[in-house]
Design an enzyme around this catalytic site. Structure first.
Site: not given
Ligand code: GLA
Length: 388
Positions: A36, A121, A126-127, A159, A171
């Site tokens: 990506d 993690g 999940s973040s 991020e 994501d």
């Protein structure tokens, strides 16, 4: 899935008001790993594991946030958002808030409760689910609007700026844009997405969580990005017009191998061939060739292990023991690597024996009990309206 009713009840008991509930899913990437941020292609699907946010707006500029998973509380003043980098969950909150403000949105204060059914993690994004669920919730209670791509980009900015991971867009994009029973083929250069029905016939997508997360994950991630950038720079000298590894064909790479240091060459080889595999896998998915996807997934794992070097012994054990089972078409690590999960295509009727055998093997060789579960392709972020 998170129990929205229980979350609403916990919120009401704690804050004394009735919340609205929003959710955003995690993801598993079927193929297209570490492509990506090289302007390449990815093929993720959102999963039925998620982060949910209970929220009620306030009349001031204070955010009070309660993480039910960590049983931890925090408070932020929207007039004074810090720079992040605490190495804690609050970085994601500060990050999404300041990214939204950076896009010109005016947020109001809010009381918030967070609940996730994904291991933090665990490599299932999940973040991103936290950023997107929280972003969706904050925008809605503030009476603001945001288009879906800007929301995904705000998650990525969070991020980069507040967490310190220079991640790609995969994501956050899938967490916003996913459709039920579909995977997305995303062109990470143009951000054009093709929704592809996830028709796997008698096979299903199975996740094996290694339960390990090695500490070098984030430093190695950023280092891989640097390796790719130096590959682009060196290849650009002999191949004018190359802006990203996306622009280099496998043949061009092999014929200009001598301009690259060995490590950089291997990184480039992974990315360039992975892009080709991802496009082939998307075609195979669209035409119902599930065995073809499985073969590409296994080739992807080998390349991540040997060329990109982001696997680890635990993930390799899971992949090897999965591939030794009957009814398995392919297995690979998924996500950034250095722990986290593998993704497997397993015949539905073989699922129980797969789970037993792989668990036993992993327990024997790694000394850890994995978590093994099938996932459904789930929709992107939304408000849950039926939890009154
Ligand atoms: C992490 C990042 C993504 C992507 C993957 C590797 O999940 O957040 O952007 O780079 O690693 O494919």
């Amino acid at each position: 899935m998170v129990d929205a009713l229980a979350l609403a009840a916990a919120f009401q008991q704690h804050y004394g008001t009735r919340p609205r509930i929003f959710r955003a899913p995690g993801r598993v990437n079927l193929i297209g790993e570490h492509t990506d941020y090289n302007d390449g292609f990815v093929l993720p699907m959102a999963i039925d594991r998620e982060t949910a946010v209970a929220i009620a707006g306030r009349n001031d500029r204070i955010l009070r946030i309660w993480s039910l998973n960590l049983d931890d509380f925090s408070e932020l003043d929207l007039n004074n958002i810090g720079p992040g980098h605490h190495g804690a969950w609050i970085d994601y909150v500060e990050g999404i808030v300041s990214a939204l403000a950076g896009q010109g949105l005016v947020l109001c204060g809010a009381d918030i409760a967070l609940k996730s059914d994904m291991g933090i993690g665990s490599g299932l994004a999940s973040s991103a689910a936290l950023e997107i669920a929280l972003g969706t919730a904050l925008v809605a209670v503030s009476g603001e609007t945001i288009n879906s791509l800007s929301l995904a980009l705000a998650g990525q900015t969070a991020e980069h700026m507040h967490v310190g991971i220079h991640c790609g867009i995969m994501d956050q994009f899938i967490s916003v844009h996913a459709l039920e029973n579909h995977a997305i083929l995303l062109d990470c250069r143009t951000l054009q997405a093709k929704q592809i029905p996830l028709n796997l016939h008698e096979y299903e997508t199975v996740i094996c969580d290694s339960k390990v997360r090695h500490t070098l994950a984030s430093s190695e991630y950023n280092r891989r990005r640097r390796d790719c950038r130096s590959g682009v720079k060196l290849l650009g000298v002999v191949l004018p017009g190359v802006r990203a590894l996306r622009d280099v064909t496998p043949n061009e790479l092999e014929s200009h191998r001598s301009v690259l240091p060995e490590t950089v060459f291997r990184r480039c080889r992974h990315v360039i061939n992975e892009n080709a595999r991802t496009l082939k896998a998307a075609e195979a998915l669209a035409s119902g060739d599930v065995a073809g996807i499985g073969r590409l997934m296994s080739a992807s794992h080998q390349s991540l292990r040997d060329n990109y070097q982001v696997s680890c012994s635990e993930l390799d054990i899971l992949v090897e023991s999965a591939e030794a089972q009957s009814g398995v078409l392919g297995a690979r690590m998924t996500g950034g690597g250095f722990g986290g999960c593998t993704v497997n295509l397993v015949k539905r009727s073989n699922f129980e024996s797969f789970r037993e055998n792989v668990s036993r093997e992993y327990q024997k060789k790694a000394g850890i009990t994995p978590e093994i579960f099938a996932v459904r392709a789930s929709p992107g972020a939304n408000e849950i309206t039926n939890c009154e």
